[in-house]
Motif scaffolding. Structure first.
Motif, mmCIF file in Angstrom:
data_model
loop_
_atom_site.group_PDB
_atom_site.id
_atom_site.type_symbol
_atom_site.label_atom_id
_atom_site.label_comp_id
_atom_site.label_asym_id
_atom_site.label_seq_id
_atom_site.Cartn_x
_atom_site.Cartn_y
_atom_site.Cartn_z
ATOM 1 N N ALA A 163 8.815 -19.985 -6.013
ATOM 2 C CA ALA A 163 9.470 -18.685 -6.032
ATOM 3 C C ALA A 163 10.474 -18.550 -4.861
ATOM 4 C CB ALA A 163 8.693 -17.659 -6.321
ATOM 5 N N GLU A 164 11.644 -17.987 -4.865
ATOM 6 C CA GLU A 164 12.445 -17.873 -3.685
ATOM 7 C C GLU A 164 12.612 -16.408 -3.371
ATOM 8 O OE1 GLU A 164 15.774 -20.792 -4.145
ATOM 9 O OE2 GLU A 164 14.369 -22.380 -4.267
ATOM 10 N N PHE A 165 12.462 -15.430 -4.455
ATOM 11 C CA PHE A 165 12.331 -14.064 -4.131
ATOM 12 C C PHE A 165 11.335 -13.487 -4.379
ATOM 13 C CE2 PHE A 165 17.083 -15.251 -3.981
ATOM 14 C CZ PHE A 165 17.710 -14.031 -3.332
ATOM 15 N N ALA A 166 10.734 -12.664 -3.711
ATOM 16 C CA ALA A 166 9.506 -11.851 -4.136
ATOM 17 C C ALA A 166 9.651 -10.365 -3.559
ATOM 18 C CB ALA A 166 8.256 -12.609 -3.969
ATOM 19 N N TYR A 167 9.067 -9.518 -4.624
ATOM 20 C CA TYR A 167 8.736 -7.873 -3.784
ATOM 21 C C TYR A 167 7.577 -7.336 -4.651
ATOM 22 C CZ TYR A 167 11.720 -5.807 -7.493
ATOM 23 O OH TYR A 167 11.964 -5.585 -8.547
ATOM 24 N N ALA A 168 6.965 -6.521 -4.162
ATOM 25 C CA ALA A 168 5.961 -5.696 -4.849
ATOM 26 C C ALA A 168 6.557 -4.330 -4.685
ATOM 27 C CB ALA A 168 4.640 -5.832 -4.251
ATOM 28 N N ARG A 169 6.316 -3.445 -5.736
ATOM 29 C CA ARG A 169 6.736 -2.132 -5.935
ATOM 30 C C ARG A 169 5.409 -1.271 -6.218
ATOM 31 N NH1 ARG A 169 11.521 -1.182 -8.964
ATOM 32 N NH2 ARG A 169 12.504 -1.517 -6.940
ATOM 33 N N LEU A 170 5.191 -0.421 -5.240
ATOM 34 C CA LEU A 170 3.780 0.197 -5.394
ATOM 35 C C LEU A 170 3.991 1.630 -6.371
ATOM 36 C CD1 LEU A 170 3.048 0.081 -1.596
ATOM 37 C CD2 LEU A 170 1.548 -0.963 -3.164
ATOM 38 N N ALA A 171 2.896 1.839 -6.930
ATOM 39 C CA ALA A 171 2.889 2.951 -7.813
ATOM 40 C C ALA A 171 2.918 4.089 -6.774
ATOM 41 C CB ALA A 171 1.435 3.114 -8.424
ATOM 42 N N MET A 172 3.821 5.199 -7.232
ATOM 43 C CA MET A 172 3.950 6.396 -6.221
ATOM 44 C C MET A 172 3.280 7.580 -7.026
ATOM 45 S SD MET A 172 5.420 5.318 -3.947
ATOM 46 C CE MET A 172 5.321 6.404 -3.144
ATOM 47 N N THR A 173 2.569 7.535 -8.372
ATOM 48 C CA THR A 173 1.934 8.398 -9.049
ATOM 49 C C THR A 173 0.758 8.873 -8.205
ATOM 50 O OG1 THR A 173 0.726 6.713 -10.498
ATOM 51 C CG2 THR A 173 2.760 7.418 -11.136
ATOM 52 N N ASP A 174 0.486 10.212 -8.718
ATOM 53 C CA ASP A 174 -0.790 10.839 -8.184
ATOM 54 C C ASP A 174 -2.054 10.179 -8.434
ATOM 55 O OD1 ASP A 174 0.893 13.077 -7.179
ATOM 56 O OD2 ASP A 174 0.165 14.254 -8.429
ATOM 57 N N ASP A 175 -2.313 9.546 -9.483
ATOM 58 C CA ASP A 175 -3.436 8.919 -10.125
ATOM 59 C C ASP A 175 -3.558 7.453 -9.203
ATOM 60 O OD1 ASP A 175 -4.042 10.822 -11.592
ATOM 61 O OD2 ASP A 175 -3.685 9.974 -13.211
ATOM 62 N N GLU A 176 -2.650 6.802 -9.340
ATOM 63 C CA GLU A 176 -2.637 5.325 -8.849
ATOM 64 C C GLU A 176 -1.982 5.269 -7.386
ATOM 65 O OE1 GLU A 176 -1.961 2.203 -11.947
ATOM 66 O OE2 GLU A 176 -1.389 3.948 -13.134
ATOM 67 N N LEU A 177 -1.594 6.231 -6.847
ATOM 68 C CA LEU A 177 -0.772 6.196 -5.377
ATOM 69 C C LEU A 177 -1.392 4.804 -4.535
ATOM 70 C CD1 LEU A 177 1.330 7.803 -3.868
ATOM 71 C CD2 LEU A 177 -0.470 8.710 -2.585
ATOM 72 N N LEU A 178 -0.383 4.054 -4.406
ATOM 73 C CA LEU A 178 -0.388 2.916 -3.516
ATOM 74 C C LEU A 178 -1.707 2.065 -4.029
ATOM 75 C CD1 LEU A 178 0.405 4.223 0.037
ATOM 76 C CD2 LEU A 178 1.866 3.638 -2.029
ATOM 77 N N ARG A 179 -2.314 2.344 -5.180
ATOM 78 C CA ARG A 179 -3.512 1.274 -5.730
ATOM 79 C C ARG A 179 -3.107 0.183 -6.389
ATOM 80 N NH1 ARG A 179 -7.902 4.020 -4.098
ATOM 81 N NH2 ARG A 179 -7.940 6.270 -3.998
ATOM 82 N N THR A 180 -1.743 0.185 -7.259
ATOM 83 C CA THR A 180 -1.360 -0.613 -8.056
ATOM 84 C C THR A 180 -0.024 -0.970 -7.723
ATOM 85 O OG1 THR A 180 -2.604 0.640 -9.685
ATOM 86 C CG2 THR A 180 -1.331 -1.134 -10.735
ATOM 87 N N ALA A 181 0.532 -2.164 -8.149
ATOM 88 C CA ALA A 181 1.868 -2.675 -7.759
ATOM 89 C C ALA A 181 2.334 -3.583 -8.987
ATOM 90 C CB ALA A 181 1.926 -3.406 -6.503
ATOM 91 N N LEU A 182 3.635 -3.424 -8.974
ATOM 92 C CA LEU A 182 4.453 -4.439 -10.038
ATOM 93 C C LEU A 182 4.900 -5.567 -9.061
ATOM 94 C CD1 LEU A 182 6.644 -2.042 -12.138
ATOM 95 C CD2 LEU A 182 4.461 -3.001 -12.616
#
Ligand SMILES: Cc1cc2nc3c(=O)[nH]c(=O)nc-3n(C[C@H](O)[C@H](O)[C@H](O)COP(=O)(O)OP(=O)(O)OC[C@H]3O[C@@H](n4cnc5c(N)ncnc54)[C@H](O)[C@@H]3O)c2cc1C
Length: 499
Positions: free
Chosen positions: A264-283
């Motif tokens: 892969a030549e580009f990559a990023y993760a976007r973190l969950a900002m919801t109350d339940d999953e705050l910074l626990r899950t990422a896309l």
């Protein structure tokens, strides 16, 4: 007969329940997004600069009224003449000089009070050399003007930010990074610079010639001279396919390593900002080359009003944050399909920026070693909750070690956590952001990390020096190369000049 009509009643009721179940969420989303759109305005851009007018930077916290404005324009020789004349003009002799590109820094890095302001925002020129595959640009050229020229030659920018609004001079001066995988900051792609020094001389600096100047102009925040021209490496354009997976946030470091191994030549993760999953899950999204010829038109990425309302609608709204997360998680967000590298790079940030008067977006960014990411995010979560921060977005990118600049933020391979907050544009809002920034900087330091300098100057001088152990040597080099401290900024004065 009676049985038939009872069946019809049950069917009608079932249809009503089904319709309610489908329609209610749609109505709620429509009502929410409609309200957001109603209170929103156009993204607030900076006012043009003129003599005696107020100059601001991103967000508008810092303001300065220059005594004189010098507007650079191509051709380069004319800009050199104008600048040289301004630097030697007896009426402004002794006044501090600052330089601004697109002024997307937000802590007075481009401003001096009562000084000479060099406005490079219209100093645009692009020259691509097919023999060397290098591109030479004037210091005020925005990436948005570079990408189309390279596209026409089947080439693209090697390293730049995730948006194209910034000037090359400003980007080199903060040594910006992007989400190109396995690459260091943009300074690593520069082969030569032409710089005007405080005495009006023009010097060419490369990694080998005038190397000390080169190392200090890259990431030098306009303090060593004005970048007139920069020559940059380019890379072939390519077509990429994106893949998005949902992962636990503490798996993100592993995903970056796996993405690199998979090509892969580009990559990023976007973190969950919801109350339940705050910074626990990422896309986690990675872009891999398809191997197809990079043919096709350059497509400027333009998100529409709906995407804007979904993004802006997260502010102080648990429902808004749930809505965005659900849409991106289940309907793919921006992932899916194939895109050209140049099209990925051709996206302005304007679509998501604040449009409400009296409000402001505040960026923060922290860099930590990959092995410390999970624990750092745990600390960030506690800080966000304790300080009730209005966080709209957090992404993670990978930045390889910087061997180029004198003041590196990536002293080893790091993960960059980019944070986007919203607040009021007043002293209270800035105080809140300062408290938040100092806590987050302490957390980054505790995990062997650092913070990024182009944003609000909220770190204490002690935090700055712990984050950048070479800062005092950087200031000593500044005093040696510019002994009268002609190139100055509100930001520099705060950390290096004021007691
Ligand atoms: C919405 C948004 C998204 C961002 N995304 C990213 C990102 O993905 N990655 C990242 O690394 N950063 C990012 N940034 C930060 C951004 O890269 C920096 O603020 C960068 O400086 C912007 O370029 P500019 O042209 O606006 O520079 P300016 O803000 O105009 O200037 C920045 C510094 O460079 C100096 N300078 C400008 N032009 C010259 C010149 N010609 N010669 C000498 N010195 C000069 C100035 O004096 C100043 O110290 C983002 C900022 C915003 C607001």
């Amino acid at each position: 007969m009676a049985t038939k009509s009872r069946r019809a009643r049950i069917l009608r009721a079932a249809l009503l329940v089904a319709a309610t179940l489908v329609l209610a969420p749609l109505l709620r989303a429509g009502w929410h997004l409609g309200r957001v759109a109603q209170s929103d305005g156009e993204s607030l851009s900076r006012a043009p600069v003129s003599d005696g007018a107020v100059v601001t930077d991103f967000g508008g916290h810092d303001q300065a009224t220059p005594a004189r404005v010098v507007r650079l324009r191509p051709p380069v020789d004319a800009a050199i003449e104008l600048l040289r004349q301004a630097l030697s003009d007896p009426t402004t002799a002794g006044l501090p000089v600052s330089v601004g590109g697109a002024r997307h820094s937000s802590g007075g890095q481009t401003l001096t009070r009562g000084g000479v302001f060099v406005d490079a925002s219209a100093f645009t020129c692009v020259r691509y050399d097919p023999r060397t595959t290098l591109v030479t640009v004037c210091g005020g050229t925005r990436w948005a003007d570079v990408v189309p020229v390279l596209h026409a030659h089947g080439r693209s920018v090697a390293v730049m930010q995730s948006n194209d609004d910034f000037t090359v001079g400003g980007s080199l001066s903060v040594n910006a990074h992007g989400w190109q995988l396995g690459r260091g900051p943009v300074g690593s792609t520069v082969t030569a610079l032409r710089v005007m020094l405080a005495d009006g001389s023009v010097v060419t600096a490369t990694p080998d010639d005038n190397a000390l100047l080169f190392r200090h102009v890259i990431g030098g925040y306009g303090l060593f001279g004005v970048v007139l021209e920069a020559t940059l490496e380019t890379v072939p354009n390519a077509r990429y396919r994106s893949h998005t997976v949902v992962v636990d946030a503490d798996q993100v470091a592993r995903e970056f390593a796996a993405a690199r191994r998979s090509g892969a030549e580009f990559a990023y993760a976007r973190l969950a900002m919801t109350d339940d999953e705050l910074l626990r899950t990422a896309l986690f999204t990675r872009f891999e080359p398809t191997g197809d010829a990079p043919s096709g038109p350059l497509e400027e990425s333009r998100a529409g009003p709906l995407a804007r309302a979904v993004f802006r609608g997260q502010s102080r709204s648990p429902y808004g944050r749930e809505l965005r997360w659900t849409l991106e998680r289940y309907f793919g967000g921006e992932a899916g399909g194939t895109r050209l590298r140049t099209s990925i790079q051709h996206e302005s940030a304007e679509w998501f920026l604040n449009g409400r008067v009296g409000r402001v977006d505040v960026l923060h960014e922290y860099f930590v070693p990959p092995s410390r990411l999970g624990r750092f995010l745990g600390d960030v979560r506690s800080i966000l909750r304790a300080q009730d921060a209005d966080a709209l977005n957090m992404t993670i990118r990978s930045v390889s070690a910087d061997a180029t600049s004198a003041l590196p933020y990536a002293r080893e391979d790091v993960l960059a956590v980019v944070m986007f907050f919203h607040d009021s544009l007043d002293a209270d809002g800035d105080q809140r952001q300062q408290a938040l920034s100092r806590s987050l900087t302490d957390a980054a330091l505790a995990h062997g990390g650092t913070y990024y300098l182009p944003y609000r100057p909220h770190a204490t001088p002690e935090q700055l020096r712990r984050s950048y152990p070479s800062f005092d040597a950087f200031v000593a080099a500044k005093r040696a190369l510019d002994p009268t401290l002609r190139f100055r900024s509100v930001w520099f004065d705060r950390y290096a000049v004021e007691p």
